[in-house]
Scaffold this active site. Structure first.
Site, mmCIF file in Angstrom:
data_model
loop_
_atom_site.group_PDB
_atom_site.id
_atom_site.type_symbol
_atom_site.label_atom_id
_atom_site.label_comp_id
_atom_site.label_asym_id
_atom_site.label_seq_id
_atom_site.Cartn_x
_atom_site.Cartn_y
_atom_site.Cartn_z
ATOM 1 N N SER A 1 -1.138 67.342 -17.750
ATOM 2 C CA SER A 1 -0.328 66.138 -17.945
ATOM 3 C C SER A 1 1.042 66.377 -18.569
ATOM 4 O O SER A 1 2.024 65.775 -18.142
ATOM 5 C CB SER A 1 -1.099 65.116 -18.782
ATOM 6 O OG SER A 1 -2.173 64.574 -18.039
ATOM 7 N N GLU B 1 -4.979 50.407 -4.300
ATOM 8 C CA GLU B 1 -5.636 49.102 -4.312
ATOM 9 C C GLU B 1 -6.915 49.142 -5.154
ATOM 10 O O GLU B 1 -7.240 48.181 -5.866
ATOM 11 C CB GLU B 1 -5.953 48.672 -2.882
ATOM 12 C CG GLU B 1 -4.710 48.350 -2.048
ATOM 13 C CD GLU B 1 -5.044 48.124 -0.577
ATOM 14 O OE1 GLU B 1 -6.206 48.402 -0.183
ATOM 15 O OE2 GLU B 1 -4.153 47.681 0.170
ATOM 16 N N HIS C 1 6.229 54.743 -10.493
ATOM 17 C CA HIS C 1 5.924 56.076 -10.995
ATOM 18 C C HIS C 1 4.417 56.303 -11.045
ATOM 19 O O HIS C 1 3.915 57.368 -10.694
ATOM 20 C CB HIS C 1 6.515 56.281 -12.397
ATOM 21 C CG HIS C 1 6.208 57.618 -12.977
ATOM 22 N ND1 HIS C 1 5.163 57.835 -13.844
ATOM 23 C CD2 HIS C 1 6.800 58.819 -12.800
ATOM 24 C CE1 HIS C 1 5.124 59.111 -14.175
ATOM 25 N NE2 HIS C 1 6.099 59.730 -13.565
ATOM 26 N N SER C 2 3.686 55.308 -11.459
ATOM 27 C CA SER C 2 2.227 55.330 -11.477
ATOM 28 C C SER C 2 1.750 53.892 -11.545
ATOM 29 O O SER C 2 2.558 52.959 -11.545
ATOM 30 C CB SER C 2 1.701 56.129 -12.686
ATOM 31 O OG SER C 2 1.940 55.404 -13.885
#
Length: 461
Positions: free
Chosen positions: A224, A138, A353-354
Site C-alpha cells: 500500500s 458495483e 482514484h478508488s
C-alpha cells in the site's frame, strides 16, 4: 499530435518520415542505437557523454569549451561563460504514438507487428479488465466488498505491457495493474478470492483488496505505501544481473509516486548499478486529487531520465500498439545492454482514484467523459482489429456476455467461502511464534468469547 512518428530515447536520433514498419532489430537501428556501441558504453566516460549529448535544454558552441578538468568519474569541460541550465524547455518531449484516434496507423510509424491471435487476445483481455472493473466496483457499492480500485482508461497500459514481457521478468506493481497478473495466468476466481479475503486467497485475507501477488507468476505482492516498490525493483534487477538471468525487473508507478523520495533513490540506484529494470510510469494526470502541475515543474517523467543518466521514452498509454512496441524495445535494451529504462505512459484516469474517492469534486465531469469516450484505448484498438477483419460485433457481444457471466460466478463462489482462520493473523512471519504474539492471540480470542456478536461469524476461531 504529429502526423509522423517520433520516438525519444535519450541519446537517440529522430526517426525519418520515410521510415516504415520494421522488425525489432531494425527498430533499434532506426532509433540510432547499435548493440556494439551500447554494450561498450561506460557510465564513467562522462567526457564522451557531454560531447556527444548536448544539454536537453541549452545549446552550447564547441568554442565555449577550451579546457578539460580532471574530476572523479571523468573529465569535465571548462567554459569561461556563465551559463545556467534552463529550468524548462520551450519544446516538450514528443510522445510516441502508432494509432490515431480512429485506429489507423500513422503514416511512417514504426512498431512491432502483432499477429491476429495476439491482437485478439490483447483486445479481449482489455474488455475483460473493463468488465471486471464495472462489476467489482458495483459489488463494492452494494457493500459486498470493502474497497476497490479500477483501471478504467488505463487498460492498454496493463495489457499491452504485460503482453510485451516474459514470465521470467519480475513485476513489481503499484495497485492498478491487475491486468498484468491476469495476463500472466492469475485466475479470475483467484482475483475474486483476494478481493473477498476468503481462505483461498493467497494472502489469507491479510491484505487490502486489489493487493494481488503470486510467487509462481513472478508478480510481487502489492504494498500500500506509495513508491516502496521502486528501490526494491532496482534491487531485484541487480540480483538478476548478478545471476546472469535473461530477464529484467519491471516496476509500475503513478505520477504521484515521483513526489516520493523512494522514486529518486530507486532511479539513482538503478542507474549507478546498471540494473536491468524498466520503470513504467502511468502519467494519468492525477495523484488522487492532486493534478500533475502541482506534483512537479518538469516536463513529465521521461525528462527526469536525463538527470539520472537513464534512457527514457514517452509513449501514448492509450495506444496499445505503441505501448506494446515501446515496452518490447525497453525490455530488450534492459536485458541485452544491462541498463535501466524509463517509459512514461501518457494516459488519463477515467475512474475515481478508488471507491473512497469522488473525483467529480476536483475535476470537471466533461473532462472525464471526453477521455472516457473520445480517447478510450479500448475503442481505439477495437477499430484497429475490426479494420483488419479480426473482430466483429458478434464477437464483441459474445465475449462481453461470457465474461460478465464468469465474473458474476466468481463473485458468488468467493462469497460462499469462509474467511481464513483467526490463527492465520499471527502466522507466516516467525518460525516459532514469539511470546508477545502468543499473548495478543490469547487476548483476541478472549475478546471474541466475551462479545461473539461483535465479530464476523464466517471467520473460524
Amino acid at each position: 499530435m504529429m502526423g509522423f512518428l517520433k520516438v525519444l530515447f535519450s541519446n537517440s536520433k529522430l526517426i525519418p518520415r520515410s521510415a516504415s514498419t520494421q522488425p525489432l532489430g531494425q527498430f533499434h537501428a532506426l532509433l540510432g542505437f547499435s548493440s556494439k556501441s551500447l554494450l561498450s558504453f561506460s557510465r564513467f566516460e562522462s567526457t564522451n557523454i557531454m560531447k556527444e549529448q548536448p544539454s536537453l535544454f541549452a545549446e552550447h558552441d564547441d568554442d565555449d569549451y577550451f579546457q578539460d578538468m580532471d574530476f572523479p568519474g571523468g573529465k569535465v569541460p571548462i567554459t569561461p561563460q556563465m551559463k545556467f541550465i534552463s529550468e524548462s524547455s520551450e519544446k516538450r518531449l514528443p510522445c510516441y504514438r502508432v494509432l490515431d484516434d480512429d485506429g489507423y496507423p500513422i503514416p511512417g510509424s514504426i512498431f512491432e507487428e502483432v499477429s491476429k491471435e495476439l491482437a485478439v487476445k490483447m483486445y479481449s483481455s482489455m474488455v475483460t479488465l473493463q468488465t471486471m472493473d464495472t462489476i467489482f466496483y458495483e459489488a463494492q457499492r452494494q457493500g459486498r466488498l470493502s474497497f476497490y480500485l479500477t483501471t478504467a482508461g488505463e487498460e492498454a497500459i496493463n495489457i499491452a505491457s504485460a503482453a510485451a514481457l516474459s514470465l521470467d521478468d519480475f513485476v513489481l506493481p503499484q495497485y492498478r495493474e491487475v491486468g498484468v497478473i491476469f495476463w500472466r495466468g492469475y485466475p479470475l476466481q483467484q482475483i475474486a478470492n483476494q478481493l473477498f479475503g476468503n481462505k483461498f486467497d493467497y494472502g489469507k485475507g491479510r491484505q487490502m483488496p486489489c493487493h494481488h501477488g503470486s510467487n509462481e507468476l513472478n508478480y510481487l505482492t502489492v504494498s500500500s505505501p506509495i513508491a516502496t516498490q521502486i528501490p526494491q525493483a532496482a534491487g531485484v534487477a541487480y540480483s538478476l544481473k548478478m545471476d546472469k538471468k535473461e530477464a529484467c525487473a519491471v516496476v509500475f508507478l503513478g505520477d504521484g509516486s515521483t513526489s516520493e523520495g523512494d522514486f529518486h533513490a530507486g532511479l539513482n540506484f538503478a542507474a549507478v548499478l546498471d540494473a536491468p529494470v524498466v520503470f513504467i510510469c502511468r502519467n494519468n494526470g492525477w495523484a488522487i486529487s492532486t493534478p500533475i502541475n502541482e506534483q512537479f515543474r518538469s516536463d513529465g517523467i521521461a525528462s527526469k531520465g536525463v538527470a539520472y543518466g537513464i534512457r527514457s521514452i514517452r509513449v501514448d498509454g492509450n495506444d496499445a500498439l505503441a505501448t506494446y512496441s515501446a515496452i518490447r524495445a525497453a525490455r530488450e535494451m534492459a536485458i541485452k545492454e544491462q541498463r535501466p529504462i524509463i517509459v512514461e505512459a501518457m494516459t488519463y484516469r477515467v475512474s475515481h482514484h478508488s471507491t473512497s474517492d469522488d473525483s467529480t469534486k476536483y475535476r470537471p465531469v466533461e473532462e472525464i467523459e471526453h477521455w472516457k469516450t473520445a480517447k478510450s484505448p479500448i475503442s481505439k484498438f477495437r477499430k484497429y482489429i475490426q479494420r483488419n477483419g479480426w473482430w466483429n460485433d458478434e464477437n464483441e457481444s459474445e465475449h462481453r456476455g461470457d465474461i460478465r457471466k464468469q465474473v458474476l460466478q466468481a463473485i458468488q463462489a468467493a462469497e460462499k467461502v469462509n474467511k481464513s482462520s483467526l490463527t492465520d493473523l499471527f502466522t507466516d512471519v516467525y518460525d516459532k511464534l514469539p511470546l508477545n504474539l502468543q499473548d495478543q492471540e490469547k487476548s483476541l480470542r478472549d475478546a471474541v468469547k466475551r462479545s461473539p456478536k461483535e465479530y464476523p461469524s464466517d471467520v473460524p476461531i
